[in-house]
Enzyme design. Sequence first.
Site, PDB file in Angstrom:
ATOM      1  CB  THR A 260      -0.889   0.032   1.254  1.00 57.85           C
ATOM      2  OG1 THR A 260      -0.018   0.018   2.392  1.00 57.85           O
ATOM      3  CG2 THR A 260      -1.808  -1.160   1.323  1.00 57.85           C
TER       4      THR A 260
ATOM      5  CD  GLU B  84      -5.514  -1.978   1.577  1.00 51.28           C
ATOM      6  OE1 GLU B  84      -5.768  -1.446   0.483  1.00 51.28           O
ATOM      7  OE2 GLU B  84      -4.959  -1.373   2.518  1.00 51.28           O
TER       8      GLU B  84
ATOM      9  CE  LYS C 246     -15.059  13.416  11.429  1.00 50.38           C
ATOM     10  NZ  LYS C 246     -13.920  12.650  11.845  1.00 50.38           N
TER      11      LYS C 246
ATOM     12  CD1 TRP D 273     -19.038  14.928   9.934  1.00 47.87           C
ATOM     13  CD2 TRP D 273     -18.736  13.024   8.791  1.00 47.87           C
ATOM     14  NE1 TRP D 273     -18.593  13.980  10.813  1.00 47.87           N
ATOM     15  CE2 TRP D 273     -18.400  12.802  10.145  1.00 47.87           C
ATOM     16  CE3 TRP D 273     -18.609  11.970   7.884  1.00 47.87           C
ATOM     17  CZ2 TRP D 273     -17.962  11.564  10.616  1.00 47.87           C
ATOM     18  CZ3 TRP D 273     -18.175  10.741   8.343  1.00 47.87           C
ATOM     19  CH2 TRP D 273     -17.844  10.537   9.704  1.00 47.87           C
TER      20      TRP D 273
HETATM   21  P1  AMP Z   1      -5.077   2.514  -3.297  1.00 50.03           P
HETATM   22  O1  AMP Z   1      -5.092   1.289  -2.501  1.00 50.03           O
HETATM   23  O2  AMP Z   1      -3.792   3.274  -3.189  1.00 50.03           O
HETATM   24  O3  AMP Z   1      -5.484   2.272  -4.716  1.00 50.03           O
HETATM   25  O4  AMP Z   1      -6.162   3.504  -2.676  1.00 50.03           O
HETATM   26  C1  AMP Z   1      -7.478   3.113  -2.465  1.00 50.03           C
HETATM   27  C2  AMP Z   1      -8.309   4.304  -2.128  1.00 50.03           C
HETATM   28  O5  AMP Z   1      -8.381   5.198  -3.234  1.00 50.03           O
HETATM   29  C3  AMP Z   1      -9.749   4.013  -1.830  1.00 50.03           C
HETATM   30  O6  AMP Z   1      -9.940   3.534  -0.519  1.00 50.03           O
HETATM   31  C4  AMP Z   1     -10.413   5.356  -2.063  1.00 50.03           C
HETATM   32  O7  AMP Z   1     -10.260   6.226  -0.967  1.00 50.03           O
HETATM   33  C5  AMP Z   1      -9.603   5.901  -3.209  1.00 50.03           C
HETATM   34  N1  AMP Z   1     -10.330   5.674  -4.461  1.00 50.03           N
HETATM   35  C6  AMP Z   1     -10.167   4.693  -5.353  1.00 50.03           C
HETATM   36  N2  AMP Z   1     -11.016   4.833  -6.391  1.00 50.03           N
HETATM   37  C7  AMP Z   1     -11.753   5.939  -6.139  1.00 50.03           C
HETATM   38  C8  AMP Z   1     -12.814   6.633  -6.807  1.00 50.03           C
HETATM   39  N3  AMP Z   1     -13.289   6.229  -7.992  1.00 50.03           N
HETATM   40  N4  AMP Z   1     -13.329   7.722  -6.211  1.00 50.03           N
HETATM   41  C9  AMP Z   1     -12.873   8.170  -5.031  1.00 50.03           C
HETATM   42  N5  AMP Z   1     -11.875   7.577  -4.362  1.00 50.03           N
HETATM   43  C10 AMP Z   1     -11.318   6.476  -4.896  1.00 50.03           C
END
Ligand code: AMP
Length: 547
Positions: free
Chosen positions: A186, A331, A444, A449
């Site tokens: 991650t 994940e 917040k 929110w």
């Molecule tokens: P990663 O594991 O680095 O790909 O990050 C995952 C996170 O990216 C998710 O938990 C979201 O917060 C954000 N994310 C992924 N796709 C989207 C989307 N289409 N719109 C908003 N946030 C997104």
Amino acid sequence: MLQGLMMDVPLLISSLIEHADRHHGDAEIVSRRVEGDLHRSTYRQLHRRARQMANALAALEVNRSDRVATLAWNGYRHMELYFAVSGSGAVLHTINPRLHPEQIAWIVNHAEDRLLFFDLTFLPIIEAIAPHCRGVRRFIAMVDRERMPAQSKVDLLCYEDLVDTHSDQYSWPVLDERLASSLCYTSGTTGNPKGVLYSHRSTLLHAYASVAPDALNLSSRDTVLPVVPMFHVNAWGLPYSSTMAGAKLVMPGPNLDGKSLYELFEAERVTVSAGVPTVWQGLLAHTEANGLKFSSMNRTVIGGSACPPAMTRLFEDKYGVQVLHAWGMTEMSPLGTVCSFKAKHERLGNAEKRALQNKQGRVIFGVDMRVVGEDGGDLPWDGKAYGSLLVRGPWVLREYFKGEGGDPLQPDQAGRGWFPTGDVVTIDADGYMLITDRTKDVIKSGGEWISSIEIENIAVAHPAVAMAACIAVRHPKWDERPLLVVMRKPGAEVSREQLLAFYEGKVAKWQVPDDVMFVESIPLGATGKMLKNRLREQFKDYRLPGT
Ligand code: AMP
């Protein structure tokens, strides 16, 4: 108990390339190389070279479950490693080269990588980290023999030598489908990155689900150009799902600017692509500035962060390119939801369709989701109640590599574990999920929110705004208030007052940002997302007007 009487054939990554070779052997893999040229290969050639590489890995004493790392762009050699490494029972560890070298070294050591394959672009990183990565036995440059660096501080092997000197006679082992196949860390914006360890089974099930019509709708008639890097959650699984479908693949290598991408889209007649919004900004800036149209692309998957509505409108209404807004996480392999229409939505007018496409969509079969309130209780699916999103499914993480961070799951009343995504969402009666924020980004204000994503989406719809981030700043009365940080388009002018006026009628008065700060650039993380924690740090001493 009566057992089913069907064959117990394991779901293995090697079966993807075997299938593509046999049934789509002449479908092409076209790659822009670091060497500068455009390389053409096929699934048949890819399979042959992957078998040669599998023999080379055995000669380099790579054993089952050993980790083999890559620091590489999207290209045919990287694809070969996807199959050679995982297919032979080792674990492919794709590393994001945009991370800081110290963090890369940390990840290599944590993963206990045995070999590290890299594109020449990343030689300086290899030279910087090699002395700190004692467990890595060999560093392999993914390049032709003639282009091997004449001198290097690190003892290197040449990828093409390894392929050339090994036989293509290799039978993929029949593995336990639950065996680890690949590893991604991650991004670790807070604390050390954590490893997500996929299995053959999770990868294959994710690929089956991805190709479905309501997901990415991939077929052998498609030409797929993954802009999303193969080091970012396995390019959202496209190397596997495209191979499963037998689609032609076009790999952009290091050239991810708008002009290079556009030329590749057109020259190779790409039908579908995938990437984060920041990439499409570059592409659309190029097409807009030069009055260009797409002659073959009919859809694109946009995710990783929220796709601004203005971008969806431009793609759909001006260019005739369907936007598939998708959401996922490292994940989750990563695909969780895709925003594709149901039959009843086809009758909607354009404006209503675009409004629906702002949502991240509905789950693809295999993923189950819940939205829960602060007390952990389920919230209604009414499109209004917002809370934390939990997920489960066969390609969702159960625990991090080496147990880092303890047990991440939240049990429900039946004792089943759910993965907390860290996203704040609403879900409507049709099951369409909308992300209003990351838990840590939500603003917040006086017990209410404010969705930073909604505020940003409005800002980037302004013609003078290139990028916008909305962050919380301290307020003596309201706890937090929104501050809008804006990067203007080159040469464009817009004032604080004009931008704030732009919010009139679009959100409730109390949701309008209190102030606007103009910046030269907004910091982006290794996967192209805005680094809001960096901005919060930058503006930590900022005081809102009148406080
Ligand atoms: P990663 O594991 O680095 O790909 O990050 C995952 C996170 O990216 C998710 O938990 C979201 O917060 C954000 N994310 C992924 N796709 C989207 C989307 N289409 N719109 C908003 N946030 C997104």
